[in-house]
Design a protein around this motif. Structure first.
Motif, PDB file in Angstrom:
ATOM      1  N   GLY A   1      -7.426 -31.779  22.112  1.00 28.51           N
ATOM      2  CA  GLY A   1      -8.251 -30.660  21.695  1.00 28.51           C
ATOM      3  C   GLY A   1      -9.568 -30.528  22.424  1.00 28.51           C
ATOM      4  O   GLY A   1     -10.289 -29.552  22.205  1.00 28.51           O
ATOM      5  N   ASN A   2      -9.901 -31.479  23.281  1.00 26.98           N
ATOM      6  CA  ASN A   2     -11.214 -31.451  23.933  1.00 26.98           C
ATOM      7  C   ASN A   2     -11.208 -30.702  25.251  1.00 26.98           C
ATOM      8  O   ASN A   2     -12.207 -30.701  25.964  1.00 26.98           O
ATOM      9  CB  ASN A   2     -11.703 -32.885  24.171  1.00 26.98           C
ATOM     10  N   GLN A   3     -10.081 -30.054  25.606  1.00 31.49           N
ATOM     11  CA  GLN A   3     -10.031 -29.296  26.851  1.00 31.49           C
ATOM     12  C   GLN A   3      -9.475 -27.902  26.578  1.00 31.49           C
ATOM     13  O   GLN A   3      -8.615 -27.728  25.706  1.00 31.49           O
ATOM     14  CB  GLN A   3      -9.176 -30.026  27.899  1.00 31.49           C
ATOM     15  N   PRO A   4      -9.947 -26.891  27.321  1.00 30.29           N
ATOM     16  CA  PRO A   4      -9.636 -25.494  26.987  1.00 30.29           C
ATOM     17  C   PRO A   4      -8.284 -25.004  27.496  1.00 30.29           C
ATOM     18  O   PRO A   4      -8.202 -24.245  28.470  1.00 30.29           O
ATOM     19  CB  PRO A   4     -10.789 -24.719  27.630  1.00 30.29           C
ATOM     20  N   ASN A   5      -7.217 -25.453  26.856  1.00 30.62           N
ATOM     21  CA  ASN A   5      -5.903 -24.902  27.139  1.00 30.62           C
ATOM     22  C   ASN A   5      -5.755 -23.574  26.386  1.00 30.62           C
ATOM     23  O   ASN A   5      -6.665 -23.155  25.659  1.00 30.62           O
ATOM     24  CB  ASN A   5      -4.811 -25.896  26.737  1.00 30.62           C
ATOM     25  N   THR A   6      -4.614 -22.921  26.512  1.00 32.58           N
ATOM     26  CA  THR A   6      -4.466 -21.588  25.927  1.00 32.58           C
ATOM     27  C   THR A   6      -4.645 -21.590  24.413  1.00 32.58           C
ATOM     28  O   THR A   6      -5.104 -20.591  23.840  1.00 32.58           O
ATOM     29  CB  THR A   6      -3.083 -21.002  26.260  1.00 32.58           C
ATOM     30  N   GLU A   7      -4.305 -22.707  23.762  1.00 32.08           N
ATOM     31  CA  GLU A   7      -4.382 -22.740  22.299  1.00 32.08           C
ATOM     32  C   GLU A   7      -5.792 -22.535  21.777  1.00 32.08           C
ATOM     33  O   GLU A   7      -5.968 -21.971  20.682  1.00 32.08           O
ATOM     34  CB  GLU A   7      -3.809 -24.068  21.767  1.00 32.08           C
ATOM     35  N   VAL A   8      -6.814 -22.958  22.518  1.00 32.10           N
ATOM     36  CA  VAL A   8      -8.175 -22.785  22.009  1.00 32.10           C
ATOM     37  C   VAL A   8      -8.546 -21.306  21.936  1.00 32.10           C
ATOM     38  O   VAL A   8      -9.286 -20.884  21.044  1.00 32.10           O
ATOM     39  CB  VAL A   8      -9.214 -23.568  22.847  1.00 32.10           C
ATOM     40  N   PHE A   9      -8.015 -20.508  22.844  1.00 33.71           N
ATOM     41  CA  PHE A   9      -8.303 -19.073  22.820  1.00 33.71           C
ATOM     42  C   PHE A   9      -7.458 -18.366  21.756  1.00 33.71           C
ATOM     43  O   PHE A   9      -7.928 -17.422  21.114  1.00 33.71           O
ATOM     44  CB  PHE A   9      -8.071 -18.480  24.202  1.00 33.71           C
ATOM     45  N   LEU A  10      -6.230 -18.838  21.557  1.00 35.30           N
ATOM     46  CA  LEU A  10      -5.432 -18.309  20.456  1.00 35.30           C
ATOM     47  C   LEU A  10      -6.127 -18.566  19.124  1.00 35.30           C
ATOM     48  O   LEU A  10      -6.136 -17.702  18.241  1.00 35.30           O
ATOM     49  CB  LEU A  10      -4.046 -18.957  20.444  1.00 35.30           C
ATOM     50  N   ASN A  11      -6.715 -19.732  18.964  1.00 41.61           N
ATOM     51  CA  ASN A  11      -7.399 -20.057  17.710  1.00 41.61           C
ATOM     52  C   ASN A  11      -8.574 -19.120  17.453  1.00 41.61           C
ATOM     53  O   ASN A  11      -8.798 -18.695  16.317  1.00 41.61           O
ATOM     54  CB  ASN A  11      -7.866 -21.517  17.724  1.00 41.61           C
ATOM     55  N   VAL A  12      -9.324 -18.799  18.492  1.00 41.42           N
ATOM     56  CA  VAL A  12     -10.444 -17.856  18.328  1.00 41.42           C
ATOM     57  C   VAL A  12      -9.937 -16.522  17.796  1.00 41.42           C
ATOM     58  O   VAL A  12     -10.438 -15.982  16.792  1.00 41.42           O
ATOM     59  CB  VAL A  12     -11.173 -17.631  19.667  1.00 41.42           C
ATOM     60  N   LEU A  13      -8.929 -15.978  18.450  1.00 41.52           N
ATOM     61  CA  LEU A  13      -8.488 -14.607  18.169  1.00 41.52           C
ATOM     62  C   LEU A  13      -7.692 -14.504  16.878  1.00 41.52           C
ATOM     63  O   LEU A  13      -7.917 -13.591  16.067  1.00 41.52           O
ATOM     64  CB  LEU A  13      -7.662 -14.104  19.355  1.00 41.52           C
ATOM     65  N   LEU A  14      -6.757 -15.418  16.661  1.00 38.77           N
ATOM     66  CA  LEU A  14      -5.938 -15.351  15.449  1.00 38.77           C
ATOM     67  C   LEU A  14      -6.773 -15.635  14.205  1.00 38.77           C
ATOM     68  O   LEU A  14      -6.591 -14.997  13.164  1.00 38.77           O
ATOM     69  CB  LEU A  14      -4.774 -16.337  15.551  1.00 38.77           C
ATOM     70  N   THR A  15      -7.692 -16.580  14.298  1.00 36.54           N
ATOM     71  CA  THR A  15      -8.549 -16.881  13.153  1.00 36.54           C
ATOM     72  C   THR A  15      -9.491 -15.724  12.859  1.00 36.54           C
ATOM     73  O   THR A  15      -9.770 -15.418  11.684  1.00 36.54           O
ATOM     74  CB  THR A  15      -9.352 -18.173  13.404  1.00 36.54           C
ATOM     75  N   SER A  16      -9.980 -15.060  13.898  1.00 34.66           N
ATOM     76  CA  SER A  16     -10.841 -13.891  13.689  1.00 34.66           C
ATOM     77  C   SER A  16     -10.072 -12.771  12.994  1.00 34.66           C
ATOM     78  O   SER A  16     -10.585 -12.121  12.075  1.00 34.66           O
ATOM     79  CB  SER A  16     -11.390 -13.407  15.033  1.00 34.66           C
ATOM     80  N   GLY A  17      -8.845 -12.514  13.444  1.00 36.33           N
ATOM     81  CA  GLY A  17      -8.030 -11.496  12.785  1.00 36.33           C
ATOM     82  C   GLY A  17      -7.746 -11.843  11.338  1.00 36.33           C
ATOM     83  O   GLY A  17      -7.822 -10.977  10.444  1.00 36.33           O
ATOM     84  N   PHE A  18      -7.433 -13.107  11.076  1.00 31.79           N
ATOM     85  CA  PHE A  18      -7.201 -13.554   9.708  1.00 31.79           C
ATOM     86  C   PHE A  18      -8.457 -13.375   8.860  1.00 31.79           C
ATOM     87  O   PHE A  18      -8.389 -12.957   7.692  1.00 31.79           O
ATOM     88  CB  PHE A  18      -6.769 -15.023   9.722  1.00 31.79           C
ATOM     89  N   ALA A  19      -9.616 -13.678   9.429  1.00 29.83           N
ATOM     90  CA  ALA A  19     -10.874 -13.541   8.693  1.00 29.83           C
ATOM     91  C   ALA A  19     -11.122 -12.091   8.295  1.00 29.83           C
ATOM     92  O   ALA A  19     -11.567 -11.807   7.165  1.00 29.83           O
ATOM     93  CB  ALA A  19     -12.037 -14.067   9.537  1.00 29.83           C
TER      94      ALA A  19
END
Length: 554
Positions: A160-178
């Motif tokens: 989790g300490n490196q910016p693979n695609t999942e870190v950007f998915l987490n930003v966007l999907l969590t924002s939509g959920f919020a």
């Protein structure tokens, strides 16, 4: 009516006292709000600082191949080359554009990758706060969710300490959920609907699997809409889907308009269908134990237990709607992790936001439902969970950045950077080389540009595009004529006899140097025979190179 002076004076006096009391109460509330806001800002800032320094600890970690591929492709794009035709990879375009934007800001190399790392971490922290403070969570739920995210988001075991695609998915999907959750029992409204659709659409342009989470959350919104607004909920779900379809239509139209439509669809759809294999077979593993380390499970277990307890209590005691949405988010995440047909640890980063939000909601819910005499129990549970997470995470930060890499991947990326530095000293300025393998980190670490836009050998060995990409690679190498070829022993062990690229190497190059043998960590049963040497350097026939030693002392 009695209008005596005594009556009037007394009444006026009482009104004055009441006004003063009311004014004092309002002032007190405002002061408390300001104090609460200041505390909130300080807490969020502190958690961002925690993420910053945690990521800074591994700033010098050898970068893994996904990141270096994105960075190298982005660098070539900024140099004028086109994606999917000149430069080949099978991800949708958003990840390369993101890395290109970071390079424009911070330059080519570690600084831009670190910028992406902390930016995504901060953004997801804020998204977790806004989602955690929704559905009755309040500031307590939001801060707990954000705190849980800050503690586990950089976990070593799930990379989790490196910016693979999942870190950007987490930003966007969590924002939509919020956004969906903060609407509470109100209709979303057009602006919020469009924004949700935009978040979900952009997420899918990082990785196809985001479509599953987006679709299931939109379906949940329609299934359990705000009171008396099912038709509006259906319209909102249609708008969200329409934004996604429009986004993909624009992207396809862009590549088609540039004459790259076929290359785009072959890479992003045809090859990925081969890469993932049977979707139904992948989903058939939904009830099986995932191939993930015990340490990774241990990290997520406290949050999973806490979230599960909250879901059970919430569905029993109500209100049920937010817990139904959280359960949908979790199910969608499980499906998204399974769909690619692989079990790479970084896929499981997608579990962290729903678990962090579930933990925040649970603590806030306990605070509300427990009798006043026992309400402190919620804080005790939160503190105990944070304590467990700290006990699990802190030992990793006693390790150097290089040991983080070895624990995650073996020595492959350390060796890549070591050999890349030697190649940089060996080659004159402007000279080129090509790595026959999957270690695009050679180009980032050496500072030399690649000789072909086919960065990875894997798609040339098997799959629907193997013959086409092999020929494209040979054409690129014939045109550039790189001075050196670096052959990865693991790739060579997998290469079929008579492969056209290897035959071309044999005709035009001869062995120049070999690196030392070393062990490579394999997460599952190996299906290949390890070559004796990790890297073999081939020199172009007729090219004179100075002496070079490739031993470990270098």
């Amino acid at each position: 009516m009695n209008l005596s002076p005594q009556f009037c004076t007394s009444d006026l006096a009482l009104d004055g006292v009441g006004l003063e009391a009311k004014t004092g109460a309002v002032t007190s509330v405002r002061a408390q709000d300001k104090l609460g806001t200041a505390f909130l800002v300080a807490a969020i800032g502190g958690l961002c600082g925690l993420i910053f320094f945690a990521r800074l600890h591994t700033y010098g970690e050898p970068l893994e191949r996904d990141l270096t591929t994105y960075a190298a492709i982005a660098h070539e794009m900024l140099g004028g080359k086109t994606l999917y035709t000149d430069l080949w990879d099978h991800k949708p375009p958003a990840i390369y554009l993101t890395y290109a934007a970071a390079e424009v800001i911070a330059g080519y190399g570690r600084d831009s990758i670190f910028l992406l790392n902390i930016s995504a971490g901060f953004a997801t922290l804020l998204a977790c706060y806004f989602a955690g403070s929704a559905a009755g969570g309040g500031r307590l739920g939001g801060l707990i969710a954000a705190g849980f995210w800050a503690l586990v988001s950089g976990d070593l075991t799930i990379q989790g300490n490196q910016p693979n695609t999942e870190v950007f998915l987490n930003v966007l999907l969590t924002s939509g959920f919020a956004i969906l959750m903060r609407a509470e029992n109100r209709n979303l409204g057009l602006r919020a609907t469009l924004l949700t659709g935009l978040f979900f659409a952009v997420a899918s342009l990082y990785k196809h699997i985001a479509v599953v989470e987006s679709a299931l959350l939109a379906l949940a919104y329609f299934t359990w809409p705000p009171a008396g607004s099912r038709k509006k909920a259906l319209a909102n779900a249609v708008v969200i889907a329409g934004v996604g379809a429009l986004a993909w239509g624009v992207v396809f139209g862009y590549f088609a308009g540039r004459g790259q439509g076929k290359a785009f669809t072959e890479a992003v759809f045809n090859y990925n269908a081969y890469y993932a294999g049977s979707i139904w077979q992948n989903l058939g593993h939904a009830m099986t134990w995932p191939r993930l380390s015990a340490d990774a499970f241990g990290t997520m277990l406290p949050l999973a237990i806490l979230s599960l307890a909250g879901v059970i209590l919430g569905l029993i005691l109500g209100p049920r709607r937010p817990w139904f949405f959280l359960l949908t988010f979790a199910i969608a995440t499980h499906i998204a992790v399974l769909l690619p047909g692989r079990s790479f640890p970084h896929y499981y980063q997608l579990w962290l936001p729903p678990l962090a939000i579930g933990g925040g909601w649970t603590i806030s819910f306990l605070k509300r439902i427990l009798p006043a005499a026992f309400s402190r129990l919620a804080y005790i549970v939160a503190g105990a969970t944070c304590g467990i997470l700290l006990m699990l995470e802190l030992p990793y930060y006693r390790l150097s950045a290089e040991i983080w890499s070895i624990n995650k991947y073996g020595k492959i990326f350390l060796e890549t950077e070591r050999v890349a530095r030697r190649i940089d000293h060996l080659l004159p300025p402007g000279a080129t080389f090509y790595e026959w393998g999957n270690e695009s980190g050679f180009y980032l670490a050496s500072g030399h540009r690649p000789s072909s836009g086919v960065f990875l050998a894997e798609p040339t060995l098997a799959g629907p595009l193997a013959a086409k990409l092999s020929q494209r690679l040979i054409d690129d190498l014939e045109r550039i004529k790189p001075e050196l070829i670096v052959v990865d022993g693991l790739t060579l062990a997998q290469t079929p006899r008579g492969h056209p690229v290897v035959s071309w190497f044999e005709e035009n190059y001869h062995p120049f140097s070999r690196t030392d043998r070393f062990s490579v960590r394999v997460g599952h049963e190996p299906h290949i025979i390890l070559a004796q040497d990790q890297f073999v350097l081939l020199c172009r026939k007729g090219w004179q190179a100075g002496p070079v030693r490739m031993n470990r002392a270098n």
